[in-house]
Design a protein around this motif. Structure first.
Motif, PDB file in Angstrom:
ATOM      1  N   SER A   1       0.896  -0.972   0.097  1.00  0.00           N
ATOM      2  CA  SER A   1      -0.186  -0.319  -0.103  1.00  0.00           C
ATOM      3  C   SER A   1       1.098   1.671  -0.122  1.00  0.00           C
ATOM      4  O   SER A   1       1.647   0.961   1.061  1.00  0.00           O
ATOM      5  CB  SER A   1      -0.630   0.080   1.201  1.00  0.00           C
ATOM      6  N   VAL A   2       0.885   2.113  -1.392  1.00  0.00           N
ATOM      7  CA  VAL A   2       1.513   3.254  -1.135  1.00  0.00           C
ATOM      8  C   VAL A   2       0.000   4.900  -0.657  1.00  0.00           C
ATOM      9  O   VAL A   2      -0.441   4.970  -1.974  1.00  0.00           O
ATOM     10  CB  VAL A   2       2.386   3.171  -2.645  1.00  0.00           C
ATOM     11  N   TYR A   3       0.892   4.561   0.186  1.00  0.00           N
ATOM     12  CA  TYR A   3      -0.145   6.084   1.030  1.00  0.00           C
ATOM     13  C   TYR A   3       0.620   7.173   0.238  1.00  0.00           C
ATOM     14  O   TYR A   3       1.520   7.850   0.424  1.00  0.00           O
ATOM     15  CB  TYR A   3      -0.281   6.235   2.183  1.00  0.00           C
ATOM     16  N   LEU A   4      -0.219   8.526  -0.325  1.00  0.00           N
ATOM     17  CA  LEU A   4      -0.187   9.592  -0.880  1.00  0.00           C
ATOM     18  C   LEU A   4      -0.037  10.693   0.042  1.00  0.00           C
ATOM     19  O   LEU A   4      -0.884  10.162   0.766  1.00  0.00           O
ATOM     20  CB  LEU A   4      -0.621  10.022  -2.347  1.00  0.00           C
ATOM     21  N   GLN A   5       0.788  11.999  -0.103  1.00  0.00           N
ATOM     22  CA  GLN A   5       1.240  12.762   0.682  1.00  0.00           C
ATOM     23  C   GLN A   5      -1.094  13.662   0.601  1.00  0.00           C
ATOM     24  O   GLN A   5      -1.338  13.109  -0.102  1.00  0.00           O
ATOM     25  CB  GLN A   5       1.190  14.072   0.263  1.00  0.00           C
ATOM     26  N   PRO A   6      -1.111  13.938   2.095  1.00  0.00           N
ATOM     27  CA  PRO A   6      -2.615  14.759   1.719  1.00  0.00           C
ATOM     28  C   PRO A   6      -2.576  15.917   1.323  1.00  0.00           C
ATOM     29  O   PRO A   6      -1.250  16.807   0.916  1.00  0.00           O
ATOM     30  CB  PRO A   6      -2.884  15.274   3.289  1.00  0.00           C
ATOM     31  N   GLY A   7      -3.416  16.163   0.437  1.00  0.00           N
ATOM     32  CA  GLY A   7      -4.096  17.154  -0.116  1.00  0.00           C
ATOM     33  C   GLY A   7      -3.547  16.654  -2.186  1.00  0.00           C
ATOM     34  O   GLY A   7      -3.986  17.486  -2.704  1.00  0.00           O
TER      35      GLY A   7
ATOM     36  N   ASP B   1      -8.703   7.056  -4.924  1.00  0.00           N
ATOM     37  CA  ASP B   1      -9.044   8.860  -4.366  1.00  0.00           C
ATOM     38  C   ASP B   1      -9.196   8.339  -2.902  1.00  0.00           C
ATOM     39  O   ASP B   1     -10.028   7.700  -2.268  1.00  0.00           O
ATOM     40  CB  ASP B   1      -9.244   9.368  -5.627  1.00  0.00           C
ATOM     41  N   ALA B   2      -8.633   9.807  -1.879  1.00  0.00           N
ATOM     42  CA  ALA B   2      -9.102   9.736  -0.590  1.00  0.00           C
ATOM     43  C   ALA B   2     -10.673   9.418  -0.481  1.00  0.00           C
ATOM     44  O   ALA B   2     -11.344   9.462   0.647  1.00  0.00           O
ATOM     45  CB  ALA B   2      -8.560  10.939  -0.427  1.00  0.00           C
ATOM     46  N   ASP B   3     -11.874  10.194  -1.363  1.00  0.00           N
ATOM     47  CA  ASP B   3     -12.943  10.977  -1.727  1.00  0.00           C
ATOM     48  C   ASP B   3     -13.265   9.255  -1.524  1.00  0.00           C
ATOM     49  O   ASP B   3     -14.280   8.444  -0.798  1.00  0.00           O
ATOM     50  CB  ASP B   3     -14.272  11.178  -2.695  1.00  0.00           C
ATOM     51  N   SER B   4     -13.593   8.818  -2.756  1.00  0.00           N
ATOM     52  CA  SER B   4     -13.384   6.547  -2.891  1.00  0.00           C
ATOM     53  C   SER B   4     -13.361   5.679  -1.302  1.00  0.00           C
ATOM     54  O   SER B   4     -14.186   4.898  -0.766  1.00  0.00           O
ATOM     55  CB  SER B   4     -13.434   6.296  -3.841  1.00  0.00           C
ATOM     56  N   ALA B   5     -11.898   6.596  -1.191  1.00  0.00           N
ATOM     57  CA  ALA B   5     -11.398   5.827   0.304  1.00  0.00           C
ATOM     58  C   ALA B   5     -12.411   6.261   1.603  1.00  0.00           C
ATOM     59  O   ALA B   5     -13.033   5.084   2.193  1.00  0.00           O
ATOM     60  CB  ALA B   5     -10.257   6.510   0.387  1.00  0.00           C
ATOM     61  N   LEU B   6     -12.590   6.850   1.172  1.00  0.00           N
ATOM     62  CA  LEU B   6     -13.834   7.840   3.161  1.00  0.00           C
ATOM     63  C   LEU B   6     -15.013   7.164   2.363  1.00  0.00           C
ATOM     64  O   LEU B   6     -15.976   6.034   3.584  1.00  0.00           O
ATOM     65  CB  LEU B   6     -13.614   9.058   2.778  1.00  0.00           C
ATOM     66  N   ASP B   7     -15.468   6.533   1.168  1.00  0.00           N
ATOM     67  CA  ASP B   7     -16.702   6.688   1.294  1.00  0.00           C
ATOM     68  C   ASP B   7     -17.188   4.802   1.559  1.00  0.00           C
ATOM     69  O   ASP B   7     -17.754   4.430   1.795  1.00  0.00           O
ATOM     70  CB  ASP B   7     -17.662   6.063  -0.561  1.00  0.00           C
TER      71      ASP B   7
ATOM     72  N   ASN C   1     -18.442   0.469   4.960  1.00  0.00           N
ATOM     73  CA  ASN C   1     -17.974  -0.815   5.687  1.00  0.00           C
ATOM     74  C   ASN C   1     -17.690  -0.421   7.281  1.00  0.00           C
ATOM     75  O   ASN C   1     -17.805  -1.752   7.729  1.00  0.00           O
ATOM     76  CB  ASN C   1     -16.621  -1.255   5.220  1.00  0.00           C
ATOM     77  N   SER C   2     -17.684   0.335   7.717  1.00  0.00           N
ATOM     78  CA  SER C   2     -16.841   0.459   9.435  1.00  0.00           C
ATOM     79  C   SER C   2     -18.111   0.897   9.938  1.00  0.00           C
ATOM     80  O   SER C   2     -18.427  -0.114  11.108  1.00  0.00           O
ATOM     81  CB  SER C   2     -16.368   1.550   9.518  1.00  0.00           C
ATOM     82  N   GLY C   3     -19.344   1.150   9.591  1.00  0.00           N
ATOM     83  CA  GLY C   3     -20.475   1.282  10.263  1.00  0.00           C
ATOM     84  C   GLY C   3     -20.246   2.514  11.425  1.00  0.00           C
ATOM     85  O   GLY C   3     -20.768   2.712  12.633  1.00  0.00           O
ATOM     86  N   LEU C   4     -19.096   3.290  11.286  1.00  0.00           N
ATOM     87  CA  LEU C   4     -18.778   4.246  12.047  1.00  0.00           C
ATOM     88  C   LEU C   4     -19.429   6.079  11.324  1.00  0.00           C
ATOM     89  O   LEU C   4     -19.007   7.097  11.790  1.00  0.00           O
ATOM     90  CB  LEU C   4     -17.355   4.668  12.429  1.00  0.00           C
TER      91      LEU C   4
ATOM     92  N   PRO D   1     -13.867  17.018  10.752  1.00  0.00           N
ATOM     93  CA  PRO D   1     -13.890  18.372   9.489  1.00  0.00           C
ATOM     94  C   PRO D   1     -13.462  18.298   7.753  1.00  0.00           C
ATOM     95  O   PRO D   1     -14.049  19.009   7.386  1.00  0.00           O
ATOM     96  CB  PRO D   1     -13.212  19.995  10.670  1.00  0.00           C
ATOM     97  N   GLU D   2     -12.369  17.317   7.835  1.00  0.00           N
ATOM     98  CA  GLU D   2     -12.078  17.381   6.465  1.00  0.00           C
ATOM     99  C   GLU D   2     -12.070  15.464   6.229  1.00  0.00           C
ATOM    100  O   GLU D   2     -11.757  14.736   7.626  1.00  0.00           O
ATOM    101  CB  GLU D   2     -10.962  17.856   6.136  1.00  0.00           C
ATOM    102  N   ASN D   3     -11.597  15.089   5.303  1.00  0.00           N
ATOM    103  CA  ASN D   3     -11.177  13.998   4.735  1.00  0.00           C
ATOM    104  C   ASN D   3     -10.363  13.113   5.761  1.00  0.00           C
ATOM    105  O   ASN D   3      -8.476  13.833   5.577  1.00  0.00           O
ATOM    106  CB  ASN D   3     -11.423  12.979   3.789  1.00  0.00           C
ATOM    107  N   PRO D   4      -9.821  12.407   6.530  1.00  0.00           N
ATOM    108  CA  PRO D   4      -8.779  11.582   7.209  1.00  0.00           C
ATOM    109  C   PRO D   4      -8.427  10.960   7.091  1.00  0.00           C
ATOM    110  O   PRO D   4      -6.261  10.811   6.781  1.00  0.00           O
ATOM    111  CB  PRO D   4      -9.485  11.514   8.753  1.00  0.00           C
ATOM    112  N   LEU D   5      -8.683  10.706   5.694  1.00  0.00           N
ATOM    113  CA  LEU D   5      -7.671   9.039   4.393  1.00  0.00           C
ATOM    114  C   LEU D   5      -7.113   9.844   3.638  1.00  0.00           C
ATOM    115  O   LEU D   5      -7.360  10.737   3.282  1.00  0.00           O
ATOM    116  CB  LEU D   5      -8.969   8.418   4.402  1.00  0.00           C
ATOM    117  N   PRO D   6      -5.592   9.140   3.280  1.00  0.00           N
ATOM    118  CA  PRO D   6      -5.412  10.131   2.366  1.00  0.00           C
ATOM    119  C   PRO D   6      -5.695   8.758   1.149  1.00  0.00           C
ATOM    120  O   PRO D   6      -5.711   7.564   0.935  1.00  0.00           O
ATOM    121  CB  PRO D   6      -3.652   9.962   2.481  1.00  0.00           C
TER     122      PRO D   6
END
Ligand SMILES: Nc1ncnc2c1ncn2[C@@H]1O[C@H](COP(=O)(O)OP(=O)(O)O)[C@@H](O)[C@H]1O
Ligand SMILES: [Mg+2]
Lengths: 235, 337
Positions: free
Chosen positions: B99-105, B131-137, B142-145, B153-158
């Motif tokens: 898994s290659v996590y990219l810089q935020p933004g 991308d970060a948005d679909s990761a958040l979706d 899946n998480s139920g959170l 306030p903003e998407n915490p996922l990269p």
């Protein structure tokens, strides 16, 4: 020296033996024993008789001088060749050194087994050897069940079973009564008659004088020919 | 003088040899063949005699057998465990993923472009850009959170690029790839799902080393215990050895029964070790299968392979023989008629 002379079975040439830390057991001993010759080796206890016999088997090595057996210079014999020397020399000891964990037959067959005879060949020779000492019926017995004289004869059968050209005996009659002793000596003389050289160490002077063979006399490690010294003053 | 005498004899012999060459040669041959077969027969005899002697009195040798067996069972069991773990780790190698996590933004276009570049690298089979948005979706679904995420306030996922190396990529190549991925400016962190696998590999390497160390120590133990047993056997047969040497037995002849005895100690110990290993396997197999099932795996404990078992037995026999040799060469010289 003419050690290749095929007529000489044993030659001692100015042989001395000193045990580590001990005095000289043999000093300058020289003699020849010819093929088919019979001789007695006599002398007081501690005179060096056993030492002289051990030199011929390389159970001990000479400190000085040379020993030849059947043309072999024992000084030059490598340890790996010693077993082959011992196969040429039959020995009989007073403590007959029989093995009591096996039968008379197996005791006598041991030298043949070692020399690589097939069981059939060995069987024939063992029976012939036992026959020659008058023990043919006792093959299956354990030697521990036999009398002293019979045990001694098993030892003799083992010594001659491989038909060695030289037969040595160290006090072979030491424990036996005069009658049995004479019987054993007769046995040795019969082997001489078939061409074996025989040397017997004994202090049984009466017997030796009665049988009248060549005598080598040891006295404190020095050797004298018996016929040189009249009246047996070294005895 | 003897030279002169010998010559005519030799000449005579030569003539005779020429006349009867064929007979002489064949006689010679039979002689040496007979001797050789006697030698072989003695080996067979001694082998059988010594084995019978051991089996006839098993209680006397039992202790030695057991020590040899246990000394072999320990490394044998470790070997079995290692074999199984290797099979285990081999299975998981297949699902290695990076898994290659990219810089935020990092925006979607840049991310996709990087994913395509990575896709062309050697040692990469497949990439997938998330991308970060679909990761958040995904996470929301899946998480139920959901409710908790709404407070942020903003998407915490990269954004993340999933990199699939080809099957069975060598470890060194894999590490090179990870280094390359780390060098991209857009990349924040590179995470290998296989970090644990690396640890497993390290443990396996360590276990292998451990088996060697343990094996060598226990091999020494076998040498010592067989050597000591043979020393006692020699002491019990001093008389016989003296007589054998007196009537012309060679060192090899005297040594032979003791060497065979050592060989048999090794062999019986090795066979007992097989038995112990089979018992170990039978005892562990059920619980291991149960444990694997709890983890949803069809893993089963394999017994020691036939090849490994043969090597173990062979090693035992060689060690028994060596132990006997060591003892015999130390003590036989002292026994002279
Ligand atoms: N192994 C030995 N070590 C030291 N001295 C020995 C040894 N064997 C014999 N002797 C000594 O050598 C001398 C001769 O002994 P030995 O040959 O046995 O005589 P014999 O057989 O005539 O009685 C004796 O003084 C004896 O003490
Ligand atoms: Mg004596």
């Amino acid at each position: 020296m003419t050690q290749g002379n095929s007529n000489v079975m044993v030659r001692f040439d100015r042989v001395s033996k000193r045990y580590p830390g001990g005095k000289e057991a043999l000093s300058g001993v020289s003699f020849d024993l010819h093929r088919g010759e019979f001789a007695f080796l006599t002398g007081h206890s501690g005179a060096g008789k056993s030492t002289l016999l051990k030199l011929m088997m390389l159970m001990e090595r000479a400190s000085r001088g040379q020993v030849f057996v059947d043309g072999l210079n024992l000084n030059r014999l490598r340890p790996s060749q010693v077993p082959y020397l011992r196969r040429k020399v039959g020995v009989v000891f007073q403590n007959h050194q029989l093995l009591f964990d096996r039968s008379v037959y197996d005791n006598v067959a041991l030298p043949l087994q070692i020399a690589g005879y097939s069981p059939a060949d060995a069987g024939r020779r063992v029976r012939a050897a036992l026959d020659s000492v008058g023990l043919l019926g006792m093959e299956k017995r354990n030697p521990i069940e036999l009398s002293g004289g019979e045990q001694q004869r098993v030892g003799i059968a083992r010594a001659v079973v491989n038909k060695p050209p030289l037969l040595l005996a160290d006090e072979p009659t030491g424990n036996l009564d005069p009658e049995l002793s004479a019987e054993i000596m007769n046995l040795f003389m019969r082997f001489q008659q078939v061409g074996v050289s025989v040397l017997i160490a004994t202090h049984d002077i009466a017997l030796v004088e009665r049988l009248g063979h060549r005598r080598l006399i040891l006295d404190h490690g020095q050797l004298h020919e018996g016929d040189v010294i009249a009246g047996g003053q070294y005895v | 003088m003897s030279e002169v005498r010998r010559k005519p004899v030799a000449k005579n012999a030569d003539k005779k040899a020429q006349e009867k060459q064929s007979t002489g040669a064949s006689l010679q041959k039979i002689g040496s063949r007979k001797r050789l077969s006697a030698w072989g027969a003695h080996h067979q005899l001694v082998a059988a005699e010594t084995l019978l002697r051991l089996l006839k009195n098993p209680l006397a040798s039992l202790l030695t057998w057991m020590v040899v067996a246990i000394a072999l069972t320990l490394p044998g069991a470790l070997w079995m465990a290692l074999d199984n773990m290797q099979q285990f780790s081999g299975r998981f190698q297949e699902s290695g993923r990076i898994s290659v996590y990219l810089q935020p933004g990092t925006d979607v276009v840049q991310g996709r472009e990087l994913a395509q570049r990575i896709d062309r690298l050697p040692g990469v089979a497949e990439t997938e850009f998330i991308d970060a948005d679909s990761a958040l979706d995904d996470f929301r679904a899946n998480s139920g959170l959901e409710a908790a995420l709404d407070f942020l306030p903003e998407n915490p996922l990269p954004s993340v690029i999933l990199v699939e190396p080809p099957l069975q990529l060598p470890h060194a190549e894999l590490m090179k790839l990870v280094g390359q991925l780390n060098n991209y400016q857009l990349v924040d962190t590179v995470q290998m799902d296989m970090a644990w696998l690396e640890r497993l590999q390290a443990i396996l390497d360590l276990s292998e080393r451990l088996i060697w160390v343990l094996g060598i120590l226990l091999a020494l133990a076998i040498l010592l215990v067989v050597g000591n047993t043979i020393r006692l056997a020699i002491a019990a047969r001093v008389d016989e050895i003296r007589v054998v040497k007196l009537v012309g037995g060679t060192d090899a002849w005297v040594r032979r029964p003791f060497l065979y005895t050592g060989l048999w100690y090794g062999m019986v110990g090795g066979l007992l070790a097989w038995l112990l290993l089979i018992i170990c396997w039978a005892l562990l197999q059920g619980p291991v299968a149960q444990l694997a099932e709890l983890y949803g795996s069809g893993f089963t404990l394999k017994p020691l392979s036939a090849g490994a078992a043969m090597i173990l037995l062979l090693a035992a026999m060689i060690l028994g023989w060596l132990g006997a040799w060591w003892s015999v060469s130390r003590h036989l010289g002292e026994i002279e008629p």
